[in-house]
Design an enzyme around this catalytic site. Structure first.
Site, mmCIF file in Angstrom:
data_model
loop_
_atom_site.group_PDB
_atom_site.id
_atom_site.type_symbol
_atom_site.label_atom_id
_atom_site.label_comp_id
_atom_site.label_asym_id
_atom_site.label_seq_id
_atom_site.Cartn_x
_atom_site.Cartn_y
_atom_site.Cartn_z
ATOM 1 N N ARG A 1 0.804 -1.229 0.000
ATOM 2 C CA ARG A 1 0.000 0.000 0.000
ATOM 3 C C ARG A 1 0.832 1.273 0.000
ATOM 4 N NH1 ARG A 1 -2.694 -3.311 3.426
ATOM 5 N NH2 ARG A 1 -4.632 -4.151 2.572
ATOM 6 N N LYS B 1 3.051 11.676 -11.166
ATOM 7 C CA LYS B 1 2.243 10.775 -11.996
ATOM 8 C C LYS B 1 3.061 9.509 -12.229
ATOM 9 C CE LYS B 1 -0.766 13.816 -14.673
ATOM 10 N NZ LYS B 1 -1.159 14.231 -16.041
ATOM 11 N N GLU C 1 10.645 19.231 -24.679
ATOM 12 C CA GLU C 1 9.846 19.544 -23.480
ATOM 13 C C GLU C 1 10.404 20.763 -22.740
ATOM 14 O OE1 GLU C 1 6.968 18.267 -22.703
ATOM 15 O OE2 GLU C 1 6.862 16.167 -23.329
ATOM 16 N N LYS D 1 7.415 23.302 -13.360
ATOM 17 C CA LYS D 1 6.493 22.173 -13.210
ATOM 18 C C LYS D 1 6.024 22.071 -11.760
ATOM 19 C CE LYS D 1 5.369 17.442 -14.302
ATOM 20 N NZ LYS D 1 5.669 16.187 -14.986
ATOM 21 N N GLU E 1 -4.578 17.347 -11.368
ATOM 22 C CA GLU E 1 -5.090 17.761 -12.677
ATOM 23 C C GLU E 1 -6.598 17.935 -12.717
ATOM 24 O OE1 GLU E 1 -2.880 16.192 -15.917
ATOM 25 O OE2 GLU E 1 -4.294 16.902 -17.420
ATOM 26 N N ARG F 1 -3.193 21.986 -14.242
ATOM 27 C CA ARG F 1 -2.083 21.097 -14.616
ATOM 28 C C ARG F 1 -2.088 20.752 -16.102
ATOM 29 N NH1 ARG F 1 0.668 16.155 -11.131
ATOM 30 N NH2 ARG F 1 2.080 15.522 -12.774
ATOM 31 N N ASN G 1 0.486 20.317 -20.929
ATOM 32 C CA ASN G 1 0.294 19.640 -22.210
ATOM 33 C C ASN G 1 0.336 20.585 -23.406
ATOM 34 O OD1 ASN G 1 0.078 16.931 -21.366
ATOM 35 N ND2 ASN G 1 -1.971 17.352 -20.593
ATOM 36 N N HIS H 1 0.860 19.390 -26.955
ATOM 37 C CA HIS H 1 0.623 17.945 -26.923
ATOM 38 C C HIS H 1 -0.620 17.505 -27.690
ATOM 39 C CE1 HIS H 1 3.814 17.979 -23.996
ATOM 40 N NE2 HIS H 1 3.688 16.701 -23.718
ATOM 41 N N HIS I 1 0.325 14.575 -29.809
ATOM 42 C CA HIS I 1 -0.281 13.250 -29.653
ATOM 43 C C HIS I 1 -0.933 12.784 -30.958
ATOM 44 C CE1 HIS I 1 -0.595 13.717 -25.014
ATOM 45 N NE2 HIS I 1 0.488 13.055 -25.350
ATOM 46 N N HIS J 1 8.560 11.225 -28.382
ATOM 47 C CA HIS J 1 7.501 12.091 -27.874
ATOM 48 C C HIS J 1 7.896 13.580 -27.931
ATOM 49 C CE1 HIS J 1 4.295 13.594 -25.337
ATOM 50 N NE2 HIS J 1 5.201 14.067 -24.494
HETATM 51 P P1 NAD Z 1 13.020 6.089 -21.767
HETATM 52 O O1 NAD Z 1 12.808 5.878 -20.340
HETATM 53 O O2 NAD Z 1 12.593 5.037 -22.711
HETATM 54 O O3 NAD Z 1 14.573 6.394 -22.026
HETATM 55 C C1 NAD Z 1 15.014 6.591 -23.349
HETATM 56 C C2 NAD Z 1 16.169 5.650 -23.705
HETATM 57 O O4 NAD Z 1 17.355 6.110 -23.074
HETATM 58 C C3 NAD Z 1 15.981 4.230 -23.233
HETATM 59 O O5 NAD Z 1 16.468 3.350 -24.200
HETATM 60 C C4 NAD Z 1 16.844 4.160 -21.973
HETATM 61 O O6 NAD Z 1 17.287 2.871 -21.691
HETATM 62 C C5 NAD Z 1 17.976 5.057 -22.349
HETATM 63 N N1 NAD Z 1 18.698 5.710 -21.274
HETATM 64 C C6 NAD Z 1 18.182 6.254 -20.140
HETATM 65 N N2 NAD Z 1 19.117 6.915 -19.468
HETATM 66 C C7 NAD Z 1 20.267 6.781 -20.158
HETATM 67 C C8 NAD Z 1 21.588 7.271 -19.988
HETATM 68 N N3 NAD Z 1 21.895 8.079 -18.974
HETATM 69 N N4 NAD Z 1 22.522 6.928 -20.901
HETATM 70 C C9 NAD Z 1 22.191 6.164 -21.964
HETATM 71 N N5 NAD Z 1 20.960 5.704 -22.202
HETATM 72 C C10 NAD Z 1 20.012 6.015 -21.303
HETATM 73 O O7 NAD Z 1 12.323 7.442 -22.286
HETATM 74 P P2 NAD Z 1 12.052 8.865 -21.595
HETATM 75 O O8 NAD Z 1 11.924 9.793 -22.730
HETATM 76 O O9 NAD Z 1 13.010 9.162 -20.526
HETATM 77 O O10 NAD Z 1 10.629 8.665 -20.902
HETATM 78 C C11 NAD Z 1 9.476 8.379 -21.672
HETATM 79 C C12 NAD Z 1 8.393 7.880 -20.757
HETATM 80 O O11 NAD Z 1 8.113 8.886 -19.780
HETATM 81 C C13 NAD Z 1 7.082 7.592 -21.449
HETATM 82 O O12 NAD Z 1 6.610 6.335 -21.043
HETATM 83 C C14 NAD Z 1 6.149 8.686 -20.951
HETATM 84 O O13 NAD Z 1 4.812 8.281 -20.875
HETATM 85 C C15 NAD Z 1 6.707 8.967 -19.608
HETATM 86 N N6 NAD Z 1 6.389 10.311 -19.083
HETATM 87 C C16 NAD Z 1 5.875 10.396 -17.830
HETATM 88 C C17 NAD Z 1 5.577 11.632 -17.299
HETATM 89 C C18 NAD Z 1 5.068 11.725 -15.888
HETATM 90 O O14 NAD Z 1 4.664 12.806 -15.461
HETATM 91 N N7 NAD Z 1 5.093 10.653 -15.135
HETATM 92 C C19 NAD Z 1 5.800 12.800 -18.041
HETATM 93 C C20 NAD Z 1 6.344 12.674 -19.314
HETATM 94 C C21 NAD Z 1 6.636 11.425 -19.831
HETATM 95 MG MG MG Z 2 5.102 15.319 -22.704
#
Ligand code: NAD
Ligand code: MG
Length: 361
Positions: A121, A143, A185, A227, A237, A241, A245, A248, A252, A265
């Site tokens: 939990r 999130k 971003e 943020k 949100e 919040r 986006n 986006h 999207h 993205h």
């Molecule tokens: P990711 O986590 O897939 O990382 C991108 C790539 O980089 C991966 O292949 C990873 O293994 C590699 N990598 C990570 N750190 C590294 C490093 N230091 N050196 C070399 N390689 C490295 O992608 P991302 O863009 O970081 O995150 C995307 C995800 O985040 C999506 O699932 C999206 O939905 C989510 N997201 C969440 C929020 C939130 O508020 N929670 C906001 C925006 C995005």
């Molecule tokens: Mg985004």
């Protein structure tokens, strides 16, 4: 080191940003998490590059540490991956005072956060983001969650970390394309809430992209501050919040049309920002010069400034699928000026399609 506070009452937490912080993680967490058992959730790529540095620091501070890798990629951001992590938690005998530390990009952070939110939990959660996108965006705000085969992020929770430790050195191993995607971003955040950051990107964006430590620390801190400011006002949100986006709705739609395969993205968001500005020229009287300045930032970073061509009907369907929509209205976040934006639900879809057509090419 720069420190940004996320002021959420009894769930408040610090974000610490600087070069080399990974090797200080142990001492930083000593006063933060309750117990002395930690499960690091990461993936093979990040673990090989940065895992040992984190483990050494945690062990030196007296923590007992287990590590579990999850497979890389968005396809593995799913409930089965979390299920495997529950097994790892049980195996490592994590209890209510243990902590989960996410070491990786947004995928690791979202999955590990959901694990922490639900195991027993809810146990302590710490983010150690290693992509630019996760440092400026996903590690802040609470999130967490996974995808369902019918849609992204359909399963999740709001669950704030106890601390976010951002070591900008970790970006040195990140592929250049991932740096640029995260930078998309960054431009978004500047445009929606920080005119000084926007001006800084115009003069010093190249320093950020070549990972100059001082420039990175400033930009990451500024993005986290903006943020945090939004999340403090609207954690779950119910309204405000949504401004995070910006760009986006178009982004999207582009990701949907291209099956999430062609664009990162942040790349889709970058061209989406140009479209949002152009639309805002018509709807909010945004000066054309702002659109040009945004376009210049996008182009200078090597991010896409045009949409690929698709039939208008496909764009219409893709725009209507955006999850921010209530009923059949499409929601757009549009800038009224650099550093200000508004959520609009009554924008003509025809006008949006006109803007897309103009930006196609
Ligand atoms: P990711 O986590 O897939 O990382 C991108 C790539 O980089 C991966 O292949 C990873 O293994 C590699 N990598 C990570 N750190 C590294 C490093 N230091 N050196 C070399 N390689 C490295 O992608 P991302 O863009 O970081 O995150 C995307 C995800 O985040 C999506 O699932 C999206 O939905 C989510 N997201 C969440 C929020 C939130 O508020 N929670 C906001 C925006 C995005
Ligand atoms: Mg985004």
């Amino acid at each position: 080191m720069t420190r940004v506070e996320v002021g959420l009452g009894d769930r408040a937490y610090p974000i610490e940003i600087g070069a080399g912080l990974l090797s200080q993680a142990g001492e930083r967490l000593a006063g933060t998490v309750r117990g002395n058992k930690i499960l690091i959730v990461t993936n093979a790529i990040v673990n090989n590059l940065w895992g040992e540095k984190l483990r050494q620091s945690l062990k030196k501070a007296g923590f007992s540490v287990a590590t579990k890798e999850i497979p890389d990629g968005e396809d593995h951001k799913r409930i089965e991956t979390v299920a495997a992590l529950y097994d790892a938690c049980v195996e490592a005998r994590l209890n209510r005072t243990s902590a989960v530390v996410a070491l990786g990009g947004g995928i690791v952070g979202d999955v590990a956060g959901f694990l922490a939110a639900t195991y027993m939990r809810g146990i302590d959660f710490v983010q150690v983001p290693t992509t630019l996108l996760s440092q400026v965006d996903s590690s802040v705000g609470g999130k967490v969650g996974v995808n369902h085969r019918e849609g992204k992020n359909l399963i999740g929770a709001f669950y704030q970390p106890k601390r976010v430790i951002i070591d900008t050195d970790t970006l040195s191993t990140l592929p250049a394309r991932e740096v640029r995607a995260g930078y998309g971003e960054v431009i978004k955040t500047a445009l929606l809430g920080d005119p000084a950051l926007f001006a800084f990107l115009e003069t010093s964006g190249a320093d950020v992209l070549r990972l100059d430590a001082a420039a990175l620390r400033r930009v990451v801190a500024d993005c986290c501050r903006t943020k945090a400011g939004v999340v403090e006002q609207d954690e779950r949100e119910s309204g405000l919040r949504a401004i995070l986006n910006l760009g986006h709705t178009f982004g999207h739609a582009l990701e949907t049309l291209t099956g999430y395969q062609t664009y990162r993205h942040g790349e889709a968001v970058a061209v989406g920002l140009i479209a949002a500005c152009r639309l805002a020229e018509f709807v909010l009287g945004l000066p054309e010069t702002v659109t040009s300045r945004v376009r210049n930032l996008v182009k200078a970073a090597g991010l896409p400034a045009h949409f690929p061509a698709f039939p208008a009907e496909d764009w219409r369907k893709a725009l209507a699928m955006d999850k921010k929509n209530r009923d059949d209205q499409v929601t757009f976040i549009l800038p009224g000026a650099i550093g200000q934006c508004r959520v609009l639900t009554d924008v003509s879809l025809g006008l949006a399609l006109q803007v897309i057509e103009e930006i196609q090419g």
